[in-house]
Design a protein around this motif. Structure first.
Motif, PDB file in Angstrom:
ATOM      1  N   VAL A 104      -8.651   1.481  10.696  1.00 14.42           N
ATOM      2  CA  VAL A 104      -8.719   0.593   8.985  1.00 14.42           C
ATOM      3  C   VAL A 104      -8.207   1.002   7.307  1.00 14.42           C
ATOM      4  O   VAL A 104      -7.426   0.696   6.889  1.00 14.42           O
ATOM      5  CB  VAL A 104      -9.917  -0.348   9.205  1.00 14.42           C
ATOM      6  N   MET A 105      -9.010   2.031   7.046  1.00 11.28           N
ATOM      7  CA  MET A 105      -9.482   2.816   6.254  1.00 11.28           C
ATOM      8  C   MET A 105      -7.571   3.599   5.904  1.00 11.28           C
ATOM      9  O   MET A 105      -7.688   3.058   4.730  1.00 11.28           O
ATOM     10  CB  MET A 105     -10.153   4.247   6.258  1.00 11.28           C
ATOM     11  N   ALA A 106      -7.481   4.214   7.208  1.00 12.56           N
ATOM     12  CA  ALA A 106      -5.608   4.422   6.771  1.00 12.56           C
ATOM     13  C   ALA A 106      -5.020   3.466   6.475  1.00 12.56           C
ATOM     14  O   ALA A 106      -4.327   3.880   5.380  1.00 12.56           O
ATOM     15  CB  ALA A 106      -5.328   5.571   8.233  1.00 12.56           C
ATOM     16  N   LEU A 107      -4.950   2.630   6.609  1.00 12.04           N
ATOM     17  CA  LEU A 107      -3.822   1.704   6.975  1.00 12.04           C
ATOM     18  C   LEU A 107      -3.682   0.699   5.669  1.00 12.04           C
ATOM     19  O   LEU A 107      -2.938   0.278   4.986  1.00 12.04           O
ATOM     20  CB  LEU A 107      -3.945   0.133   7.764  1.00 12.04           C
ATOM     21  N   SER A 108      -5.639   0.754   5.476  1.00 14.64           N
ATOM     22  CA  SER A 108      -5.456   0.022   3.910  1.00 14.64           C
ATOM     23  C   SER A 108      -4.896   1.137   2.270  1.00 14.64           C
ATOM     24  O   SER A 108      -4.350   0.834   1.473  1.00 14.64           O
ATOM     25  CB  SER A 108      -7.480   0.359   3.558  1.00 14.64           C
ATOM     26  N   GLY A 109      -5.427   2.370   2.651  1.00 11.29           N
ATOM     27  CA  GLY A 109      -4.734   3.615   2.105  1.00 11.29           C
ATOM     28  C   GLY A 109      -3.333   3.147   1.980  1.00 11.29           C
ATOM     29  O   GLY A 109      -2.658   3.338   0.492  1.00 11.29           O
ATOM     30  N   TRP A 110      -2.702   3.222   3.115  1.00 12.97           N
ATOM     31  CA  TRP A 110      -1.507   3.168   3.217  1.00 12.97           C
ATOM     32  C   TRP A 110      -1.129   2.223   2.127  1.00 12.97           C
ATOM     33  O   TRP A 110       0.402   1.641   1.761  1.00 12.97           O
ATOM     34  CB  TRP A 110      -0.576   3.088   4.534  1.00 12.97           C
ATOM     35  N   MET A 111      -1.730   0.708   2.420  1.00  4.80           N
ATOM     36  CA  MET A 111      -1.058  -0.242   1.845  1.00  4.80           C
ATOM     37  C   MET A 111      -1.379   0.049   0.496  1.00  4.80           C
ATOM     38  O   MET A 111      -0.486  -0.376  -0.446  1.00  4.80           O
ATOM     39  CB  MET A 111      -2.371  -1.554   1.706  1.00  4.80           C
ATOM     40  N   THR A 112      -2.389   0.250  -0.147  1.00  2.90           N
ATOM     41  CA  THR A 112      -2.423   1.087  -1.735  1.00  2.90           C
ATOM     42  C   THR A 112      -1.468   1.809  -1.992  1.00  2.90           C
ATOM     43  O   THR A 112      -0.394   1.282  -3.283  1.00  2.90           O
ATOM     44  CB  THR A 112      -3.711   2.008  -1.797  1.00  2.90           C
ATOM     45  N   VAL A 113      -0.786   2.820  -1.568  1.00  2.00           N
ATOM     46  CA  VAL A 113       1.150   3.291  -1.915  1.00  2.00           C
ATOM     47  C   VAL A 113       1.853   2.228  -1.638  1.00  2.00           C
ATOM     48  O   VAL A 113       2.797   2.549  -2.261  1.00  2.00           O
ATOM     49  CB  VAL A 113       1.088   4.286  -0.935  1.00  2.00           C
ATOM     50  N   LYS A 114       2.139   1.901  -0.622  1.00  4.92           N
ATOM     51  CA  LYS A 114       3.368   0.542  -0.776  1.00  4.92           C
ATOM     52  C   LYS A 114       3.030  -0.066  -1.123  1.00  4.92           C
ATOM     53  O   LYS A 114       4.287  -0.571  -1.965  1.00  4.92           O
ATOM     54  CB  LYS A 114       3.226  -0.038   1.247  1.00  4.92           C
ATOM     55  N   ASN A 115       2.151  -0.704  -1.741  1.00  8.27           N
ATOM     56  CA  ASN A 115       2.376  -1.840  -3.256  1.00  8.27           C
ATOM     57  C   ASN A 115       2.578  -1.063  -3.823  1.00  8.27           C
ATOM     58  O   ASN A 115       3.489  -1.643  -5.150  1.00  8.27           O
ATOM     59  CB  ASN A 115       0.887  -2.468  -3.257  1.00  8.27           C
ATOM     60  N   ALA A 116       2.210   0.075  -4.599  1.00  8.17           N
ATOM     61  CA  ALA A 116       2.555   1.080  -5.828  1.00  8.17           C
ATOM     62  C   ALA A 116       4.514   1.066  -5.349  1.00  8.17           C
ATOM     63  O   ALA A 116       4.880   1.366  -6.614  1.00  8.17           O
ATOM     64  CB  ALA A 116       1.634   1.862  -5.463  1.00  8.17           C
ATOM     65  N   ALA A 117       4.888   1.754  -4.286  1.00  9.73           N
ATOM     66  CA  ALA A 117       5.826   2.050  -3.829  1.00  9.73           C
ATOM     67  C   ALA A 117       7.045   1.334  -4.393  1.00  9.73           C
ATOM     68  O   ALA A 117       7.715   1.470  -4.552  1.00  9.73           O
ATOM     69  CB  ALA A 117       6.466   2.884  -3.021  1.00  9.73           C
ATOM     70  N   VAL A 118       6.691  -0.216  -4.529  1.00  7.59           N
ATOM     71  CA  VAL A 118       7.256  -0.783  -4.218  1.00  7.59           C
ATOM     72  C   VAL A 118       7.162  -1.791  -5.693  1.00  7.59           C
ATOM     73  O   VAL A 118       8.252  -2.764  -5.677  1.00  7.59           O
ATOM     74  CB  VAL A 118       7.549  -1.925  -3.224  1.00  7.59           C
ATOM     75  N   GLY A 119       6.287  -1.470  -6.374  1.00  8.32           N
ATOM     76  CA  GLY A 119       5.957  -2.400  -7.598  1.00  8.32           C
ATOM     77  C   GLY A 119       5.439  -3.529  -7.798  1.00  8.32           C
ATOM     78  O   GLY A 119       5.591  -4.286  -8.868  1.00  8.32           O
ATOM     79  N   LEU A 120       4.644  -3.632  -6.403  1.00  8.07           N
ATOM     80  CA  LEU A 120       3.367  -5.749  -6.440  1.00  8.07           C
ATOM     81  C   LEU A 120       2.181  -5.266  -7.875  1.00  8.07           C
ATOM     82  O   LEU A 120       1.850  -4.641  -7.228  1.00  8.07           O
ATOM     83  CB  LEU A 120       3.241  -5.587  -4.933  1.00  8.07           C
ATOM     84  N   PRO A 121       2.199  -5.767  -7.650  1.00 12.41           N
ATOM     85  CA  PRO A 121       0.756  -5.968  -8.741  1.00 12.41           C
ATOM     86  C   PRO A 121      -0.555  -5.825  -8.459  1.00 12.41           C
ATOM     87  O   PRO A 121      -1.394  -7.032  -7.248  1.00 12.41           O
ATOM     88  CB  PRO A 121       0.704  -7.228 -10.033  1.00 12.41           C
ATOM     89  N   PHE A 122      -0.090  -5.388  -6.540  1.00 11.49           N
ATOM     90  CA  PHE A 122      -1.100  -5.157  -5.695  1.00 11.49           C
ATOM     91  C   PHE A 122      -2.350  -3.441  -5.397  1.00 11.49           C
ATOM     92  O   PHE A 122      -1.695  -2.740  -5.874  1.00 11.49           O
ATOM     93  CB  PHE A 122      -0.992  -5.581  -4.235  1.00 11.49           C
ATOM     94  N   GLY A 123      -3.671  -4.061  -5.180  1.00 14.95           N
ATOM     95  CA  GLY A 123      -4.327  -2.724  -4.574  1.00 14.95           C
ATOM     96  C   GLY A 123      -4.118  -2.569  -2.820  1.00 14.95           C
ATOM     97  O   GLY A 123      -3.804  -3.775  -2.520  1.00 14.95           O
ATOM     98  N   GLY A 124      -4.947  -1.621  -2.009  1.00 12.91           N
ATOM     99  CA  GLY A 124      -4.296  -1.927  -1.448  1.00 12.91           C
ATOM    100  C   GLY A 124      -5.603  -2.087  -0.469  1.00 12.91           C
ATOM    101  O   GLY A 124      -7.329  -1.689  -0.327  1.00 12.91           O
TER     102      GLY A 124
END
Length: 436
Positions: A104-124
């Motif tokens: 779950v830690m890793a998946l949350s980290g990938w969400m941080t990167v994913k949201n930022a990579a496509v420019g969404l205003p979210f954290g992970g």
């Protein structure tokens, strides 16, 4: 990140291996290594890099329920908020017997990167319960979901952290979570989760969004490499909401899906599989087991099939260095989160195989989740065509930006995506400063 002493998972952790795949490093170790690969490209922001290697908040909860037979059962649940510098946390809830805090830690980290990579205003963020949903009744599953929502309710909310469906969860899970949060709050809060039923503020196009994003990025990669979609051979691991929709869109584009796999069957038909028939079979039977339109194949042979597109859309850690050596494809499109280990990534790159990384390829789901969140706040809803058009623009724009960085810096698409995302996250962190 503790486990029960003496458990198989505990022993695997001591060995530094993943319980899901003994040949792969733990998911969090893979994520940290991916972050380290970006260090040379951060410039002055490098001083903040440790931010990305420390989740902001980790919540472990006990989820007790009374079972139908009157006994009390306990389940372990998690919600990890990796980084909130750019906005509220965003990420799915996973119900699976192999869920661990490390995963779950890793998946949350990938969400941080994913949201930022496509420019969404979210954290992970990400969450989960170590549970096989098939092992409990419908009533028990609802009680588990409600108790879990109540336990993590102290950190989630429409402007704090917004869960969504993931492996083992669906629209009804989100409906129950929304209702539970709303009852505890004393007022309806549709924006606390996304991926809801349409009647509760869900968005048109959300169910197909992740698979659609996989197809869009595959198509763009093919365009850059001059690989025609018409007649292209496609192999798909995972035949659920991501792999199944992706396979259908490949099929509709004229590509030939020659192999598909889920938890119950691994099938091949070199002449091409009738994907609508396979989807209908899964809808009726619950899995690919017994589907007559293809022949059974060994899972390791599945990974060695010659094709133009390979789409791992199941769980993390599937493409190991050993499997990477035998893969025969032009393009890997990661429908799942973290399916390729860093060492396997290097092997594929050295062999000239393009990998469209998870943080880009499967970002369609969270992008339409963003649309749903915005629609819930405004109580104004878009048509499915509008949703798909907006998704197309964001995914193609993100792909082109990442491709340009990869070309300029001569790095993989994954590293390019991490460069863009880490710059955005760490710049926000630097601008906000530290409190106190």
């Amino acid at each position: 990140m503790s486990a029960l002493p003496g458990s198989d998972y505990a022993k695997a952790r001591i060995a530094g291996l993943s319980y899901l795949n003994p040949a792969a490093p733990e998911p969090w170790a893979s994520f940290v290594e991916q972050i380290e690969r970006v260090r040379p490209y951060l410039g002055d922001l490098e001083r903040w890099i440790e931010t990305l290697k420390h989740p902001k908040r980790t919540l472990i909860v006990d989820v007790p329920i009374e079972r139908d037979d009157g006994t009390i059962a306990h389940y372990e649940g998690y919600r990890v908020q990796h980084n909130l510098s750019r906005g509220p946390g965003k990420g799915g809830i996973r119900f699976h017997p192999d869920v661990t805090l490390n995963e779950v830690m890793a998946l949350s980290g990938w969400m941080t990167v994913k949201n930022a990579a496509v420019g969404l205003p979210f954290g992970g963020a990400k969450g989960g319960i170590r549970l096989d949903p098939k092992s409990v009744s419908k009533g028990e599953l609802q009680r588990i979901t409600r108790r879990f929502t109540s336990e993590i309710g102290i950190i989630i909310g429409p402007d704090r952290d917004i869960p969504a469906p993931d492996v083992g969860t669906n629209e009804m899970t989100m409906a129950i979570m929304m209702d539970t949060f709303s009852m505890n709050r004393g007022g309806t809060a549709t924006g606390v989760v996304t991926g809801k039923p349409i009647a509760l503020g869900g968005s048109l196009g959300r169910r197909e969004a992740t698979g659609r994003g996989v197809f869009i990025t595959a198509r763009e990669a093919a365009r850059h490499l001059n690989v025609p979609l018409e007649g292209a051979r496609v192999v798909v691991q995972g035949f659920g909401n991501v792999g199944g929709i992706g396979a259908r869109l490949f099929h509709e584009s004229g590509a030939r899906v020659i192999a598909i796999a889920d938890h119950a069957a691994t099938l091949v038909n070199e002449a091409g599989i009738d994907i609508p028939a396979a989807l209908a079979h899964v809808a009726a039977k619950g899995s690919l087991a017994g589907f007559a339109g293809a022949s059974a194949i060994d899972i390791e042979d599945f990974w060695r099939l010659e094709c133009e597109f390979l789409v791992p859309a199941a769980l993390e850690g599937q493409i190991t260095p050993q499997r990477a050596e035998g893969i025969r494809t032009r393009i890997v499109v990661e429908g799942a989160n973290g399916p390729t280990t860093p060492a396997a990534d290097d092997i594929l790159r050295n062999r000239g195989i393009l990998v469209v990384p998870d943080v880009l390829a499967n970002a369609g789901g969270v992008t339409v989740s963003y649309f749903e969140w915005v629609q819930d706040f405004s109580s104004f809803f878009w048509t499915e065509d509008e949703i798909n058009d907006r998704l197309e623009r964001i995914m193609v724009g993100a792909f082109n930006a990442i491709w340009q960085i990869a070309d300029e810096k001569q790095v993989s698409l994954r590293t390019a995506a991490f460069i863009i995302a880490c710059h955005r996250v760490l710049e926000a962190r630097a601008e906000r400063g530290l409190y106190p």
